[in-house]
Design a protein around this motif. Structure first.
Motif, mmCIF file in Angstrom:
data_model
loop_
_atom_site.group_PDB
_atom_site.id
_atom_site.type_symbol
_atom_site.label_atom_id
_atom_site.label_comp_id
_atom_site.label_asym_id
_atom_site.label_seq_id
_atom_site.Cartn_x
_atom_site.Cartn_y
_atom_site.Cartn_z
ATOM 1 N N HIS A 82 0.848 -1.189 0.000
ATOM 2 C CA HIS A 82 0.000 0.000 0.000
ATOM 3 C C HIS A 82 0.887 1.245 0.000
ATOM 4 O O HIS A 82 2.044 1.186 0.405
ATOM 5 C CB HIS A 82 -0.879 0.052 1.257
ATOM 6 C CG HIS A 82 -1.872 -1.048 1.374
ATOM 7 N ND1 HIS A 82 -1.508 -2.356 1.640
ATOM 8 C CD2 HIS A 82 -3.230 -1.043 1.282
ATOM 9 C CE1 HIS A 82 -2.603 -3.105 1.708
ATOM 10 N NE2 HIS A 82 -3.648 -2.333 1.488
ATOM 11 N N PHE A 83 0.305 2.381 -0.438
ATOM 12 C CA PHE A 83 1.039 3.634 -0.301
ATOM 13 C C PHE A 83 0.082 4.784 -0.035
ATOM 14 O O PHE A 83 -1.103 4.725 -0.350
ATOM 15 C CB PHE A 83 1.893 3.928 -1.534
ATOM 16 C CG PHE A 83 1.137 4.516 -2.705
ATOM 17 C CD1 PHE A 83 1.110 5.877 -2.934
ATOM 18 C CD2 PHE A 83 0.456 3.684 -3.582
ATOM 19 C CE1 PHE A 83 0.431 6.415 -4.006
ATOM 20 C CE2 PHE A 83 -0.226 4.202 -4.665
ATOM 21 C CZ PHE A 83 -0.247 5.581 -4.877
ATOM 22 N N GLU A 84 0.644 5.831 0.552
ATOM 23 C CA GLU A 84 -0.079 7.072 0.820
ATOM 24 C C GLU A 84 0.747 8.230 0.283
ATOM 25 O O GLU A 84 1.972 8.250 0.441
ATOM 26 C CB GLU A 84 -0.298 7.253 2.317
ATOM 27 C CG GLU A 84 -0.892 8.606 2.687
ATOM 28 C CD GLU A 84 -0.582 9.003 4.120
ATOM 29 O OE1 GLU A 84 -0.963 10.119 4.490
ATOM 30 O OE2 GLU A 84 0.078 8.218 4.829
ATOM 31 N N VAL A 85 0.107 9.177 -0.371
ATOM 32 C CA VAL A 85 0.788 10.408 -0.768
ATOM 33 C C VAL A 85 0.961 11.241 0.484
ATOM 34 O O VAL A 85 -0.006 11.734 1.070
ATOM 35 C CB VAL A 85 -0.013 11.183 -1.833
ATOM 36 C CG1 VAL A 85 0.724 12.477 -2.207
ATOM 37 C CG2 VAL A 85 -0.236 10.322 -3.069
ATOM 38 N N ALA A 86 2.210 11.395 0.927
ATOM 39 C CA ALA A 86 2.484 12.004 2.220
ATOM 40 C C ALA A 86 2.817 13.483 2.138
ATOM 41 O O ALA A 86 2.471 14.259 3.041
ATOM 42 C CB ALA A 86 3.645 11.268 2.910
ATOM 43 N N GLU A 87 3.496 13.911 1.060
ATOM 44 C CA GLU A 87 3.992 15.286 1.029
ATOM 45 C C GLU A 87 4.282 15.700 -0.416
ATOM 46 O O GLU A 87 4.692 14.884 -1.240
ATOM 47 C CB GLU A 87 5.283 15.369 1.858
ATOM 48 C CG GLU A 87 5.493 16.669 2.575
ATOM 49 C CD GLU A 87 6.652 16.616 3.556
ATOM 50 O OE1 GLU A 87 6.916 17.649 4.183
ATOM 51 O OE2 GLU A 87 7.291 15.551 3.679
ATOM 52 N N ARG A 88 4.061 16.973 -0.714
ATOM 53 C CA ARG A 88 4.402 17.549 -2.006
ATOM 54 C C ARG A 88 5.417 18.668 -1.810
ATOM 55 O O ARG A 88 5.523 19.268 -0.749
ATOM 56 C CB ARG A 88 3.147 18.129 -2.677
ATOM 57 C CG ARG A 88 2.095 17.110 -3.094
ATOM 58 C CD ARG A 88 2.503 16.369 -4.356
ATOM 59 N NE ARG A 88 2.743 17.282 -5.458
ATOM 60 C CZ ARG A 88 1.823 17.624 -6.364
ATOM 61 N NH1 ARG A 88 0.602 17.113 -6.289
ATOM 62 N NH2 ARG A 88 2.115 18.441 -7.353
ATOM 63 N N ASP A 89 6.167 18.953 -2.869
ATOM 64 C CA ASP A 89 7.144 20.048 -2.860
ATOM 65 C C ASP A 89 8.155 19.913 -1.733
ATOM 66 O O ASP A 89 8.418 20.866 -0.987
ATOM 67 C CB ASP A 89 6.428 21.401 -2.779
ATOM 68 C CG ASP A 89 5.682 21.730 -4.064
ATOM 69 O OD1 ASP A 89 6.111 21.262 -5.134
ATOM 70 O OD2 ASP A 89 4.669 22.440 -3.990
ATOM 71 N N VAL A 90 8.724 18.728 -1.590
ATOM 72 C CA VAL A 90 9.755 18.493 -0.580
ATOM 73 C C VAL A 90 11.128 18.464 -1.258
ATOM 74 O O VAL A 90 11.243 18.234 -2.460
ATOM 75 C CB VAL A 90 9.522 17.170 0.180
ATOM 76 C CG1 VAL A 90 8.216 17.225 0.928
ATOM 77 C CG2 VAL A 90 9.546 15.989 -0.765
#
Length: 241
Positions: free
Chosen positions: A175-183
């Motif tokens: 499974h995966f989760e989108v955790a953060e953008r623009d890092v």
């Protein structure tokens, strides 16, 4: 190639990544329902900007697996494999430990009209020191023995989205989760301030959590374990097909 041109090349691949403010990891993941699998809605090209698969592309990684140094070579081939009526792109993934081929894998991906990249299966072999097959654990193909395809990369990743990438009970349940953008991410290939970070896990290894970093126009640039193991894989070179 020196470091500066590499960094510039990476940044040049990110013309849209700087829009908007930085988003941070949510404390409670929100599960999004993926589009139902429909073979008639798939396209031939995988050009999702976060996970592009142009035939002929070659990714070389350097890292640590089970505490030991490793290298990995990923190639996007011109071959396809028919799975559930879809011509899936074949991607080879070879892992070397101390210069010896230790794992030899073929993964199959396809993209729907909306731009979501689906994971349709993998054939993987762990090799012994003599080059023989020691295990094929983790292999699966959608439509065989109850295995189901999953979303590998959504068309428009948003913080909090969570998908099952693969399913074969007891063998493949990532499974995966989108955790953060623009890092920010920095690897030998270059650096970017506009990467996408995901959090990955499987109920088959409940004490292990991974983080993956993606750059627009390139794909996966870094994978590292953040809980429960000692593994890291970072992009050293990338040749676009």
């Amino acid at each position: 190639m020196n470091a500066k041109p590499v960094v510039l090349a990476l940044i040049a691949a990110l013309p849209l990544a700087g829009c908007g403010s930085t988003s941070h990891e949510t404390t409670k993941p929100r599960r999004a329902t993926p589009t139902a699998f429909d073979a008639s809605r798939f396209v031939r090209t995988v050009d999702n900007p976060w996970f592009p698969l142009a035939p002929g592309s070659v990714y070389r990684y350097r890292g640590v697996k089970d505490g030991e140094p490793s290298t990995e070579v990923v190639r996007v081939t011109n071959r396809t494999h028919a799975i559930l009526g879809v011509d899936a792109t074949a991607v080879t993934d070879r892992l070397y430990e101390h210069g010896r081929l230790a794992e030899d894998t073929v993964d199959w991906y396809a993209q729907d009209r909306d731009g979501n990249v689906w994971y349709l299966g993998e054939a993987t072999r762990e090799l012994d020191r003599h080059g023989g097959t020691a295990s094929t654990s983790g292999s699966w193909q959608a439509g065989v023995d109850g295995a189901r395809a999953g979303i590998y990369m959504p068309a428009k990743p948003a913080v909090g989205q969570s998908f099952r990438q693969e399913y074969l009970k007891g063998e493949a349940e990532d499974h995966f989760e989108v955790a953060e953008r623009d890092v920010r991410v920095r690897v030998p290939y270059g650096s970017s301030d506009h990467a996408l970070r995901t959090r990955e896990w499987t109920p088959l290894e409940p004490d292990v959590v991974d983080a993956k970093f993606y750059v627009r126009g390139v794909g996966t640039v870094l994978e590292r374990t953040v809980k429960g193991a000692n593994e890291r894989n970072e992009l050293v070179s990338f040749k676009r097909g």
